[in-house]
Design a protein around this motif. Structure first.
Motif, mmCIF file in Angstrom:
data_model
loop_
_atom_site.group_PDB
_atom_site.id
_atom_site.type_symbol
_atom_site.label_atom_id
_atom_site.label_comp_id
_atom_site.label_asym_id
_atom_site.label_seq_id
_atom_site.Cartn_x
_atom_site.Cartn_y
_atom_site.Cartn_z
ATOM 1 N N SER A 201 0.832 -1.212 0.000
ATOM 2 C CA SER A 201 0.000 0.000 0.000
ATOM 3 C C SER A 201 0.863 1.257 0.000
ATOM 4 O O SER A 201 0.555 2.239 -0.685
ATOM 5 N N PHE A 202 1.958 1.227 0.766
ATOM 6 C CA PHE A 202 2.878 2.360 0.809
ATOM 7 C C PHE A 202 3.500 2.603 -0.562
ATOM 8 O O PHE A 202 3.571 3.749 -1.033
ATOM 9 N N LEU A 203 3.950 1.528 -1.214
ATOM 10 C CA LEU A 203 4.572 1.653 -2.530
ATOM 11 C C LEU A 203 3.569 2.139 -3.566
ATOM 12 O O LEU A 203 3.901 2.970 -4.427
ATOM 13 N N GLN A 204 2.326 1.657 -3.470
ATOM 14 C CA GLN A 204 1.298 2.095 -4.408
ATOM 15 C C GLN A 204 1.001 3.581 -4.254
ATOM 16 O O GLN A 204 0.859 4.303 -5.245
ATOM 17 N N GLU A 205 0.927 4.045 -3.001
ATOM 18 C CA GLU A 205 0.679 5.465 -2.765
ATOM 19 C C GLU A 205 1.848 6.314 -3.243
ATOM 20 O O GLU A 205 1.656 7.371 -3.860
ATOM 21 N N PHE A 206 3.076 5.852 -2.992
ATOM 22 C CA PHE A 206 4.265 6.600 -3.435
ATOM 23 C C PHE A 206 4.336 6.665 -4.960
ATOM 24 O O PHE A 206 4.642 7.723 -5.533
ATOM 25 N N THR A 207 4.044 5.551 -5.609
ATOM 26 C CA THR A 207 4.061 5.523 -7.073
ATOM 27 C C THR A 207 2.994 6.451 -7.648
ATOM 28 O O THR A 207 3.228 7.170 -8.624
ATOM 29 N N ASN A 208 1.828 6.434 -7.024
ATOM 30 C CA ASN A 208 0.726 7.276 -7.489
ATOM 31 C C ASN A 208 1.065 8.760 -7.373
ATOM 32 O O ASN A 208 0.698 9.570 -8.235
ATOM 33 N N LYS A 209 1.790 9.129 -6.314
ATOM 34 C CA LYS A 209 2.145 10.533 -6.110
ATOM 35 C C LYS A 209 3.382 10.936 -6.911
ATOM 36 O O LYS A 209 3.512 12.091 -7.329
ATOM 37 N N SER A 210 4.305 9.993 -7.146
ATOM 38 C CA SER A 210 5.561 10.353 -7.816
ATOM 39 C C SER A 210 5.387 10.636 -9.298
ATOM 40 O O SER A 210 6.216 11.328 -9.896
ATOM 41 N N PHE A 395 -3.820 2.456 1.091
ATOM 42 C CA PHE A 395 -3.052 3.222 2.071
ATOM 43 C C PHE A 395 -3.972 3.965 3.031
ATOM 44 O O PHE A 395 -3.603 4.220 4.184
ATOM 45 N N SER A 396 -5.176 4.304 2.589
ATOM 46 C CA SER A 396 -6.101 5.055 3.455
ATOM 47 C C SER A 396 -6.570 4.225 4.637
ATOM 48 O O SER A 396 -6.954 4.785 5.679
ATOM 49 N N THR A 397 -6.569 2.886 4.516
ATOM 50 C CA THR A 397 -7.021 2.041 5.619
ATOM 51 C C THR A 397 -6.124 2.147 6.844
ATOM 52 O O THR A 397 -6.546 1.810 7.955
ATOM 53 N N PHE A 398 -4.884 2.614 6.656
ATOM 54 C CA PHE A 398 -3.964 2.752 7.784
ATOM 55 C C PHE A 398 -4.105 4.101 8.482
ATOM 56 O O PHE A 398 -3.419 4.358 9.469
ATOM 57 N N PHE A 399 -4.996 4.963 7.989
ATOM 58 C CA PHE A 399 -5.207 6.254 8.624
ATOM 59 C C PHE A 399 -6.227 6.172 9.766
ATOM 60 O O PHE A 399 -6.551 7.178 10.377
ATOM 61 N N GLY A 400 -6.750 5.010 10.036
ATOM 62 C CA GLY A 400 -7.712 4.868 11.119
ATOM 63 C C GLY A 400 -8.420 3.541 11.027
ATOM 64 O O GLY A 400 -7.945 2.591 10.390
#
Length: 447
Positions: A201-210, A395-400
């Motif tokens: 999830s972290f890698l997917q979020e980083f790739t999406n933002k990069s 990644f949003s599931t880890f925000f709460g």
């Protein structure tokens, strides 16, 4: 940094603690290997091409607790969830049924009886859930033929047997970790399953933002917000209201007993993560309207399958608050606490023993339950808010939500046990100021 390295050396130098850590890691490794073993009769290549996933409601909750094994059709697809369901049911029975209350008060022998009933109930729950899982697999694999045709006649029987054996084996792993390892085995297995999804999830979020210009800064801000949310969850898990309690002095012979001043800790969030789990289970029911085939039914189902929908978050928050008060009322008994204080010659300053003490404790509990319920509801809807702000679903599931609360609670418990082992051998603790307080220091609902 030097103190941290010295603390790690102290932990490793304690033979008992070292053996517990290694034993726990070994059993966790066995569990994670099992989550990647596909059920007999399933073609893993076609299943992977199908991209079967369960991202919402009860199915998403099971997949979260099983570390992704549910969506991968693993032999541990049901994970520890049937055991959790059986444990919750037995916990409610010890509150509602007098026979189980009496059994619980029998001490070690009563606890063994309750555990044995929990295991029997786990087998029954697993058989039902395994049969439903077979129907789910046949539905999602009907077009891709992921189930091998020559094995189709035996698929139901073999899958139910394998899934039941897998759940019982995971339950056994959890009990062995609790007995001979470090921390609560069931909680650790759940936490490991949740954390297993974090790197991807972290890698997917980083790739999406990069891939977008100027989005790296937003990604860093997201990490800072996540860190702040974790700190807030730690405060929610550890927050207590201390009620002062005095004990009357007693003179027996030439010795004096009692006279000490202590505190009765009342947790801000006594219900733990249970209201969120119950709320997710209840809000999964409206999604069944999708099978009615009507436009209205599909519209209702679409609201409750989209966790970022405003109406879903409002209803979800209200249900969490309601379940928080309900579950707290079930597990918290002010009358019993007042009777225990009276039997031990304890009293709250300015409050008469007996029923007035029970009323006072109940009033304090009601006052702190409301802010605890509001904060718990906020934590529950934070993933939906993060998703609406552009964070990827994984990644949003880890925000709460359930994932974050379980991770925070389990990590605090494990660190508390490590610190206890260090202090017993006159080593420095993990923190310079104060001790780490896990959920074991006060009454806490299990999950």
């Amino acid at each position: 940094m030097k103190k941290f390295i010295a603390t790690l050396k102290n932990i490793w130098s304690i033979e008992e603690l070292r053996s517990k850590i290694l034993f726990t890691l070994l059993l966790i490794f066995i569990y994670r290997v099992g989550t990647h073993i596909v059920l007999p009769g399933i073609d893993p290549t076609r299943l992977q091409q199908l991209g079967a996933s369960a991202s919402g409601g009860i199915l998403g909750l099971i997949d979260t607790f099983a570390g992704g094994a549910f969506s991968q059709a693993s032999i541990f697809a049901l994970g520890i969830m049937p055991y959790i369901s059986a444990s919750i049911f037995m916990q409610l029975m010890t509150v509602l049924v007098p026979q189980f209350q009496k059994m619980q008060k029998e001490g070690e022998s009563g606890r063994k009886k309750i555990n044995q009933w929990t295991r029997y109930l786990t087998v029954g729950v697993t058989l039902v859930q395994a049969s439903a899982y077979v129907a789910y697999l046949r539905q999602i694999t009907s077009q891709s033929q992921a189930i091998i045709p020559g094995y189709a006649d035996y698929f139901w029987l073999s899958t139910v047997i394998v899934l039941t054996a897998g759940t019982l084996f995971v339950m056994w792993l959890g009990e062995k970790i609790t007995d001979k390892g470090l921390g609560n085995g069931t909680s650790l297995i759940i936490m490991v399953g949740i954390l297993a999804r974090l790197p991807q999830s972290f890698l997917q979020e980083f790739t999406n933002k990069s891939v977008r210009t100027g989005q790296i800064l937003i990604f860093i801000i997201e990490l800072a917000i996540l860190f702040a949310i974790i700190m807030g969850c730690i405060m929610l898990v550890q927050g207590t209201r201390k009620i002062p309690v005095n004990y009357a002095k007693q003179i027996v012979g030439n010795r004096q007993f009692g006279g000490a001043r202590q505190f009765l800790p009342i947790k801000v969030n006594s219900a733990g993560v249970m209201p969120i789990i119950f709320a997710q289970a209840v809000l999964f029911l409206p999604t069944l309207f999708n099978f009615t085939g009507t436009a209205t039914g599909q519209g209702i189902a679409s609201v409750f399958t989209d966790h970022s929908n405003v109406w879903y978050m409002v209803i979800y928050a209200v249900v969490v608050i309601g379940f928080t008060f309900l579950y707290t009322a079930l597990i918290f008994n002010p009358k019993q606490i007042a009777d225990n204080l009276k039997q031990n010659n304890g009293f709250i300053p300015g409050v008469k023993p007996g029923q007035p003490t029970a009323d006072y404790i109940g009033q304090v509990m009601d006052r702190i339950t409301l802010p605890g319920a509001l904060l718990l509801a906020l934590v529950g809807i934070l993933p939906g808010i993060a998703q609406r702000l552009g964070v990827t679903h994984g990644f949003s599931t880890f925000f709460g939500g359930t994932s974050l609360l379980i991770m925070v609670g389990v990590i605090l418990d494990t660190l508390q046990q490590i610190e206890t082992q260090l202090l017993m051998r006159q080593y420095d603790g993990l923190m310079k100021s104060g001790r780490i307080q896990g959920r074991q220091t006060v009454t806490q609902a299990s999950y």
